[in-house]
Design an enzyme around this catalytic site. Structure first.
Site, PDB file in Angstrom:
ATOM      1  CB  SER A  28      -0.881   0.013   1.242  1.00 10.77           C
ATOM      2  OG  SER A  28      -1.437   1.291   1.400  1.00 10.77           O
ATOM      3  NE  ARG A  29       2.124   2.437  -5.777  1.00 12.24           N
ATOM      4  CZ  ARG A  29       2.206   1.229  -6.335  1.00 12.24           C
ATOM      5  NH1 ARG A  29       3.187   0.426  -6.009  1.00 12.24           N
ATOM      6  NH2 ARG A  29       1.311   0.838  -7.203  1.00 12.24           N
ATOM      7  CB  VAL A  30      -1.597   5.487   1.391  1.00 13.98           C
ATOM      8  CG1 VAL A  30      -1.963   6.440   2.490  1.00 13.98           C
ATOM      9  CG2 VAL A  30      -2.144   5.985   0.074  1.00 13.98           C
TER      10      VAL A  30
END
Ligand code: ATP
Ligand code: MG
Length: 583
Positions: free
Chosen positions: A438-440
Site C-alpha cells: 500500500s503506497r499510502v
C-alpha cells in the site's frame, strides 16, 4: 430519383390550411418538390417538429426556448444592462433549421450502428433511434459516426432515422438509490419499483485537480486483519485487488462493505460481466448482513450488451461523486476491470479501431486511468468528501505482468495480491505478503494498530526466508525451531473467515498479543479459538482500556503491557486446561 420527404411530428394531424403552409415553406426553402409525411407523436402536446433530410426544425416549446437561449448568448452586450439585450434578441429572433440534427442508419449489427448525416454529433453523445432504442457515439469519422447501442439491434435496420439529443450519457442520482440494484443506466432491476432521483450526472466527468484534494490520511478499515495491519487503505485511496479466478477477490470487497456498517460510509458495488446469479447471491448476502441499507449495486451482467458493460464503472463513479461532493465518504468497488477492458476491446474492434498489444486498442490505459483518477479525498473547502476505489483484476496463472494488470498496477496506490496456492493451502484470505503493498502506508492506519502490529510485515518476511532455507534441513536448533513456530503462529493468526470482519480494538489486542510471542506453544488448529478467547477476556476485564483505544485511536505503552500480560495469563490457563484434559 425518389421525391424528397419531410417528416412532421405532432400530436394532432395538420389540417388542410396548415398543410398548405408547410408545402409553401418547403418549396421556398428547398427549391424542389418535397413530400410531407405526418407522424403522430403524442408527447408533443404543443408545437411540432419537422425533419427534412438532415435538417431539423424544432417548434416545440423546448426547442423554441433552446433557440432563444442561443440567440441571447450570441448577442453579448456590455454587462449591467440586460433590457436592450432582450429587446434586440426578441426583434432579431428568427427560428432557423438546426442542421445535421438527424441522420440515417447506414449499417447495423453486433450492437454497433454506423450513421451518416450527423455532422454535429459529439463524442459520447446520446442518440435516439426511431424505435426508441438509445445509443452512444464512440467513433467520429468524416462521413459517418459510429454508435454503440444500449439495447438489441433487432428492430433497427439500414435507412432508419436517428436523432441527436445534444446530451452526453448520464445517470439519475440521489439517496433513493441506496439499498437498490440498478443497471448502468440507473434503471432498477430488483423489482422494487421506481427510484426517486434528485439529479442527473454525466457518467464522464473531470477528476478533481491537485488543489482540490487533501492528503489521504484517514483510515478506511476493511476489518480484514492482514490488510488493515500490513496494507492499510485510506479514504480516497485506490487499492487494487488482484489474483487468479476463485481466490477470494470478491470476498475481500464484500467483507469491506460489511465492515462499513455504522461507519458513515456509502458503498457502491459495480458488477461488470458477472453471471446474474452470482450478483443475486452477493446482493442476498449483503442484505442478510444488513449492509444493503448503505449500498448501491450497479450491475451489468454477462448477458447485457457490451456498451452497458463499458459504461457501468463510469455510471457507478457518477453516483459516487454525487455523494462525495456532498461531503460524504464513499467506497466503490469495480468487479472487475479485466472484463471491462475486454468489453471495450470488443467495441473497439467492431468500430474498426486498430488493435494493439493483446488486441486491445491504444487508449485502453486512458480507459482506466480516467476512471480511477476520479477517486479522491476532497479538500475541506469542498466539503472533505472522498471516494475510495477498490478495483479488482483477474490474472491468468498469477501473471501480473500481462497488459491490463500492469496498467492498473501503475495507476493505483497499491495492490493486494491473492495467490491460488495459499488459498488452496487453507490460508484465507490468500494475501501474498511479499507482493502486496500500500503506497499510502502508515498514514492510513490508526496509531493503535500501527503500534500493535508495526513489525508484522518484517517478521513474516524473515519467517518466509527461514522457511525456504530450512525446507530440507532435518536437525534444527532450538532457536530456529522457535522462530519457525512464531512465524507459523502469525500465519495462522491471519486466517480469517468470510463475513467476519474484526472490530478495531480486537485487531489491536490480537496484534499486540501475537507479536509478543504468546501464540507459541498453542496447537496451530487451536489458534483461532485462543484468539477469540483473549479478545473476549480482555474486553470483559478491561472495558475502560478498550473504549480508550477506540476513542483516541492510540495505544499507550501501559495499555499494551496490560494486553500482553492478560494474554500470557490466558495462555497459562489454556495450557493447564489442556494438560488436565489429556491426563
Ligand atoms: P471469481 O474469480 O469467480 O470472481 P473470486 O476471486 O471473486 O472468484 P470469491 O468468489 O470471493 O473469489 O471466493 C471464492 C470462494 O472462496 C467462495 O466460495 C468463498 O466463499 C470462498 N472464500 C473466500 N474467502 C474466504 C475466506 N476468507 N474463508 C473461507 N472461504 C472463503
Ligand atoms: Mg469475484
Amino acid at each position: 430519383m425518389d421525391k424528397k420527404q419531410a417528416f412532421l411530428y405532432s400530436s394532432l394531424k395538420p389540417d388542410a390550411r396548415q398543410e398548405e403552409g408547410f408545402a409553401a415553406f418547403l418549396e421556398q426553402t428547398y427549391h424542389e418538390p418535397v413530400e410531407l409525411v405526418w407522424v403522430s407523436e403524442p408527447e408533443l402536446s404543443r408545437g411540432f417538429r419537422l425533419e427534412v433530410g438532415n435538417d431539423l426544425y424544432d417548434w416545440s416549446p423546448e426547442g423554441l426556448l433552446q433557440q432563444f437561449k442561443e440567440a441571447l448568448r450570441k448577442n453579448r452586450y456590455p454587462a449591467g444592462n440586460i433590457i436592450p439585450l432582450l429587446k434586440r434578441s426578441l426583434e432579431e429572433f428568427e427560428l432557423s433549421a438546426l442542421p445535421e440534427e438527424t441522420g440515417t442508419v447506414e449499417m447495423v449489427g453486433d450492437g454497433i450502428a454506423r450513421i451518416s448525416g450527423l455532422g454535429g454529433a459529439a463524442y459520447g453523445e446520446i442518440l435516439v433511434f426511431d424505435n426508441g432504442v438509445r445509443g452512444m457515439v464512440l467513433n467520429l469519422t468524416e462521413e459517418q459516426v459510429g454508435c454503440v447501442l444500449f439495447d438489441t439491434d433487432n428492430e433497427i435496420s439500414a435507412g432508419d432515422r436517428v436523432r441527436r439529443t445534444g446530451k452526453s450519457a448520464g445517470v439519475p442520482v440521489g439517496p433513493g438509490f441506496l439499498g437498490r440494484v440498478v443497471n448502468p443506466l440507473g434503471m432498477p432491476i430488483d423489482g422494487r419499483g421506481e427510484i426517486p432521483s434528485e439529479g442527473y450526472r454525466p457518467i464522464e466527468s473531470k477528476a478533481p485537480g491537485i488543489i482540490d484534494r487533501s492528503p489521504v490520511n484517514t483510515p478506511l478499515e476493511t476489518g480484514i486483519l492482514s490488510i488493515d495491519a500490513m496494507f492499510p487503505i485510506g479514504r480516497g485511496q485506490r487499492e487494487l485487488i488482484i489474483g487468479d479466478r476463485q481466490t477470494g477477490k470478491t470476498t475481500i470487497a464484500t467483507d469491506t462493505i460489511i465492515n462499513q456498517r455504522g461507519k458513515n460510509c456509502i458503498c457502491i458495488y459495480v458488477a461488470i460481466g458477472q453471471k446474474a446469479s452470482s450478483v443475486a447471491q452477493l446482493v442476498e448476502n449483503l442484505r442478510r448482513q444488513k449492509a444493503m441499507d448503505y449500498t448501491i449495486v450497479v450491475a451489468a451482467t454477462a448477458s447485457d450488451a457490451d456498451p452497458l458493460l463499458y459504461i457501468a464503472p463510469y455510471a457507478g463513479c457518477a453516483m459516487a461523486e454525487y455523494f462525495m461532493y456532498q461531503g460524504k465518504d464513499v467506497l466503490i468497488i469495480y468487479d472487475d476491470l479485466s472484463k471491462h477492458a475486454v468489453a471495450y476491446r470488443t467495441l473497439s474492434l467492431l468500430l474498426d479501431r486498430p488493435p494493439g498489444r493483446e488486441a486491445y486498442p491504444g487508449d485502453v490505459f486512458y480507459l482506466h486511468s480516467r476512471l480511477l483518477e476520479r477517486s479522491a479525498r476532497l479538500s475541506p473547502e469542498l466539503g472533505g468528501g472522498s471516494i475510495t476505489a477498490l478495483p479488482i483484476v483477474e490474472t491468468q496463472a498469477g501473471d501480473v505482468s500481462a497488459y491490463i494488470p500492469t496498467n492498473i498496477i501503475s495507476i493505483t496506490d497499491g495492490q493486494i495480491f491473492l495467490e491460488s496456492s495459499l488459498f488452496f493451502a487453507g490460508q484465507r484470505p490468500a494475501v501474498n505478503v511479499g507482493l502486496s503493498v500500500s503506497r499510502v502506508g502508515g498514514d492510513a492506519q490508526t496509531k493503535a494498530v500501527k503500534k500493535a502490529g508495526g513489525t508484522l510485515r518484517l517478521d513474516l518476511a524473515q519467517y518466509r526466508e527461514m522457511e525456504v532455507f530450512t525446507q530440507f534441513a532435518s536437525d534444527l536448533d532450538d532457536e530456529t525451531r522457535r522462530q519457525l513456530a512464531y512465524g507459523q503462529g502469525l500465519m495462522r493468526m491471519l486466517r480469517q473467515n468470510l463475513n467476519h470482519p474484526y472490530a478495531h480494538v480486537d485487531k489491536v489486542i490480537i496484534l499486540s498479543a501475537a507479536l509478543a510471542h504468546t501464540l507459541e506453544g498453542i496447537e496451530p488448529e487451536e489458534i483461532p479459538r485462543f484468539l477469540t478467547r483473549i479478545t473476549g477476556d480482555f474486553r470483559q476485564l478491561h472495558p475502560d482500556i478498550c473504549s480508550r483505544i477506540d476513542e483516541t485511536g492510540d495505544l499507550t505503552a501501559e495499555d499494551k503491557e496490560q494486553i500482553i500480560a492478560q494474554a500470557f495469563a490466558a495462555k497459562e490457563e489454556w495450557l493447564t486446561q489442556k494438560q488436565s484434559q489429556t491426563e
